[in-house]
Design a protein around this motif. Structure first.
Motif, PDB file in Angstrom:
ATOM      1  N   MET A   1       0.924  -1.458  -0.036  1.00  0.00           N
ATOM      2  CA  MET A   1      -0.087   0.037   0.027  1.00  0.00           C
ATOM      3  C   MET A   1       0.791   1.142   0.525  1.00  0.00           C
ATOM      4  N   LYS A   2       0.499   2.156  -1.007  1.00  0.00           N
ATOM      5  CA  LYS A   2       0.963   3.672  -0.881  1.00  0.00           C
ATOM      6  C   LYS A   2       1.170   4.249   0.472  1.00  0.00           C
ATOM      7  N   GLU A   3       2.752   4.690   0.746  1.00  0.00           N
ATOM      8  CA  GLU A   3       2.022   6.235   1.846  1.00  0.00           C
ATOM      9  C   GLU A   3       1.423   7.093   1.171  1.00  0.00           C
ATOM     10  N   ALA A   4       0.237   7.524   2.017  1.00  0.00           N
ATOM     11  CA  ALA A   4      -0.353   8.937   1.494  1.00  0.00           C
ATOM     12  C   ALA A   4      -0.403  10.215   2.541  1.00  0.00           C
ATOM     13  N   LEU A   5      -0.378  11.171   1.782  1.00  0.00           N
ATOM     14  CA  LEU A   5      -0.024  12.474   2.441  1.00  0.00           C
ATOM     15  C   LEU A   5      -1.101  13.522   2.575  1.00  0.00           C
ATOM     16  N   VAL A  26      -0.147  23.358  -2.642  1.00  0.00           N
ATOM     17  CA  VAL A  26       0.427  23.613  -1.781  1.00  0.00           C
ATOM     18  C   VAL A  26       1.804  22.379  -2.095  1.00  0.00           C
ATOM     19  N   THR A  27       3.076  23.102  -1.230  1.00  0.00           N
ATOM     20  CA  THR A  27       4.210  21.791  -1.726  1.00  0.00           C
ATOM     21  C   THR A  27       4.311  21.535  -0.584  1.00  0.00           C
ATOM     22  N   VAL A  28       3.947  21.994   0.829  1.00  0.00           N
ATOM     23  CA  VAL A  28       4.580  21.057   1.731  1.00  0.00           C
ATOM     24  C   VAL A  28       2.859  20.522   2.064  1.00  0.00           C
ATOM     25  N   PRO A  63      -1.120  10.421  -2.969  1.00  0.00           N
ATOM     26  CA  PRO A  63      -0.152   9.612  -2.819  1.00  0.00           C
ATOM     27  C   PRO A  63       0.877  10.498  -2.787  1.00  0.00           C
ATOM     28  N   VAL A  64       2.304   9.860  -2.035  1.00  0.00           N
ATOM     29  CA  VAL A  64       3.517  10.593  -2.159  1.00  0.00           C
ATOM     30  C   VAL A  64       4.035  10.519  -3.365  1.00  0.00           C
TER      31      VAL A  64
END
Length: 74
Positions: A1-5, A26-28, A63-64
């Motif tokens: 599973m892919k990490e998500a932010l 937004v980049t952050v 996804p990252v």
């Protein structure tokens, strides 16, 4: 599973909030949707240069590997 932010997408919309399109991200990344929503007013305040009748911010899980497409705000 892919990490998500959580990322904040900036959308430019027509007067009635229809026909919205993503114009920036937004980049952050944010750790939570609550953190992202808390940052929305400050980010939107800086977006006076965008040529849309309505500008909105939307907090989204991403996804990252999609973070590379993000651009700085301000």
């Amino acid at each position: 599973m892919k990490e998500a932010l959580i990322i904040m997408a900036i959308l430019g919309c027509a007067d009635d909030n229809s026909q919205c399109q993503t114009v920036q991200r937004v980049t952050v990344p944010f750790e939570t949707v609550a953190d992202c929503r808390a940052a929305q007013p400050a980010v939107l305040e800086k977006l006076t240069m965008l040529d849309y009748p309505v500008i909105v911010a939307d907090c989204q899980r991403s996804p990252v590997n999609q973070l590379a497409d993000a651009r700085p705000i301000g």
